[in-house]
Design an enzyme around this catalytic site. Structure first.
Site, PDB file in Angstrom:
ATOM      1  N   THR A 157      -0.101  -2.516  53.460  1.00 53.06           N
ATOM      2  CA  THR A 157       0.285  -1.362  52.655  1.00 53.06           C
ATOM      3  C   THR A 157       1.804  -1.395  52.520  1.00 53.06           C
ATOM      4  O   THR A 157       2.447  -2.376  52.926  1.00 53.06           O
ATOM      5  CB  THR A 157      -0.212  -0.045  53.277  1.00 53.06           C
ATOM      6  OG1 THR A 157       0.030   1.037  52.355  1.00 53.06           O
ATOM      7  CG2 THR A 157       0.487   0.260  54.589  1.00 53.06           C
ATOM      8  N   VAL A 173      -3.569  -0.088  46.164  1.00 53.13           N
ATOM      9  CA  VAL A 173      -2.147  -0.298  45.917  1.00 53.13           C
ATOM     10  C   VAL A 173      -1.386   0.677  46.811  1.00 53.13           C
ATOM     11  O   VAL A 173      -1.696   1.870  46.833  1.00 53.13           O
ATOM     12  CB  VAL A 173      -1.791  -0.056  44.437  1.00 53.13           C
ATOM     13  CG1 VAL A 173      -0.302  -0.311  44.201  1.00 53.13           C
ATOM     14  CG2 VAL A 173      -2.642  -0.928  43.525  1.00 53.13           C
ATOM     15  N   CYS A 174      -0.422   0.166  47.568  1.00 52.27           N
ATOM     16  CA  CYS A 174       0.425   1.014  48.406  1.00 52.27           C
ATOM     17  C   CYS A 174      -0.422   1.839  49.382  1.00 52.27           C
ATOM     18  O   CYS A 174      -1.302   1.322  50.053  1.00 52.27           O
ATOM     19  CB  CYS A 174       1.294   1.894  47.509  1.00 52.27           C
ATOM     20  SG  CYS A 174       2.688   2.682  48.325  1.00 52.27           S
ATOM     21  N   THR A 175      -0.204   3.151  49.407  1.00 56.37           N
ATOM     22  CA  THR A 175      -0.923   4.000  50.362  1.00 56.37           C
ATOM     23  C   THR A 175      -2.369   4.252  49.971  1.00 56.37           C
ATOM     24  O   THR A 175      -3.081   4.959  50.683  1.00 56.37           O
ATOM     25  CB  THR A 175      -0.190   5.348  50.525  1.00 56.37           C
ATOM     26  OG1 THR A 175      -0.026   5.950  49.235  1.00 56.37           O
ATOM     27  CG2 THR A 175       1.172   5.148  51.174  1.00 56.37           C
ATOM     28  N   GLY A 176      -2.831   3.644  48.886  1.00 58.16           N
ATOM     29  CA  GLY A 176      -4.255   3.679  48.581  1.00 58.16           C
ATOM     30  C   GLY A 176      -5.080   3.051  49.697  1.00 58.16           C
ATOM     31  O   GLY A 176      -6.279   3.314  49.821  1.00 58.16           O
TER      32      GLY A 176
END
Length: 313
Positions: A124, A104-107
């Site tokens: 991202t 999720v996102c910057t994961g």
């Protein structure tokens, strides 16, 4: 479902998908939610402290499990992430044995640092697309996408897109109707990536908040063979027939008759894969008068050019 809680985690990136699968369990799904980290203690980007969670190397996985990697502050990603070599070794092993890896996102930076995005399509948060591509030039970033699936790796655009990703996974595992119920429980629209799932009548007319219309739709889906009249449906919705007709079109953008026909065709597409059912049996189960009517309506439907109905029983 294994949720990694990294340092400086963005709380909604973590809790959004968690809530989706928590509600799914409440509706009867057999998921077990597990939390782990590669540091302890963990403090979120907003200053929220987390209690003790398992170390990642204590988690037992098996093929088909999911690992979720939420986003975190870029300052940590740029300065401390590369040091977690043992965690990245573990992540690569999980992927190799058939565990799904989801960010999720910057994961996505976590997956990329492990080398698992090399040569893969991914996404991202829109603010970090360029940095992800520059930092890891071997991956293939996709812009304007809620989420991307490439092999057994999912990446999502960030924040609430993590909820969209979780709902899409739920749809894939448990079906459209089940996922829609969870979306309604969370009071969110069911959005899907352009290339992730096929068009489904079970989803396309449910992005509204009218409880009475939802109840009527639920009943209709479960009772297509009953051939309910407009009066029957109005009684279920606790409305007059005139009010139901007007409200249904306002909330869904289509008519009750067209919606019912689409539901019947969708069920027919499913049942035609059952070798034990004749065309007459399929027609009866779907609420058509007979197989002839089913074939006629099928041929008129917009899907008749891509999905062919058998011409004989």
């Amino acid at each position: 479902m294994i949720f990694v809680v990294p340092p400086r985690v963005h709380v909604l990136d973590l809790t959004g998908p968690v809530q989706v699968f928590y509600e799914a369990v409440d509706y009867g799904a057999s998921y077990q939610l597990t939390y782990c980290s590669f540091q302890s203690p963990v403090t979120s980007s907003a200053g929220l402290n987390f209690g003790a969670v398992l170390s990642f190397n204590e988690v037992q996985t098996q093929p088909g499990d999911y690992i979720f990697l939420p986003g975190m502050e870029m300052e940590y990603i740029r300065s401390g992430l590369q040091e977690e070599t043992i965690f990245f070794d573990w992540l690569r092993r999980q992927h190799a044995q058939g565990v799904y890896v989801c960010s999720v996102c910057t994961g996505a930076f976590l997956i990329a640092q492990a080398g698992l995005l090399d040569g893969r399509k991914c996404t991202t948060h829109w603010k970090r697309i360029d940095e992800l591509q520059t930092t890891y030039p071997r991956l293939i970033t996709q812009t304007d996408r809620l989420f991307v699936k490439d092999g057994n790796i999912y990446t999502s655009a960030g924040v609430t897109a993590g909820i969209d990703l979780a709902l899409a996974i739920l749809e894939q595992e448990r079906g459209s109707l089940f996922a829609t119920k969870i979306a309604r429980e969370l009071v969110v629209y069911f959005r899907r990536g352009a290339e992730h799932t096929q068009k489904s009548v079970y989803l396309d007319y449910r992005n509204h908040m009218n409880v009475a219309i939802h109840q009527m739709q639920d009943w209709l889906i479960a009772n297509l063979e009953a051939n309910a009249t407009l009066e029957d449906l109005a009684e279920i919705a606790n409305m007059s027939t005139r009010n139901l007709t007007r409200t249904f079109r306002k909330e869904t953008g289509t008519t009750i008759q067209d919606y019912t026909t689409q539901l019947r065709l969708e069920l027919a597409r499913t049942l035609q894969h059952n070798p034990g059912m004749t065309m007459e049996a399929i027609a009866a189960k779907c609420g058509f008068q007979d197989a002839r009517q089913l074939r006629r309506i099928w041929q008129k439907s917009s899907n008749s050019t891509t999905i062919k109905m058998p011409l004989s029983s």
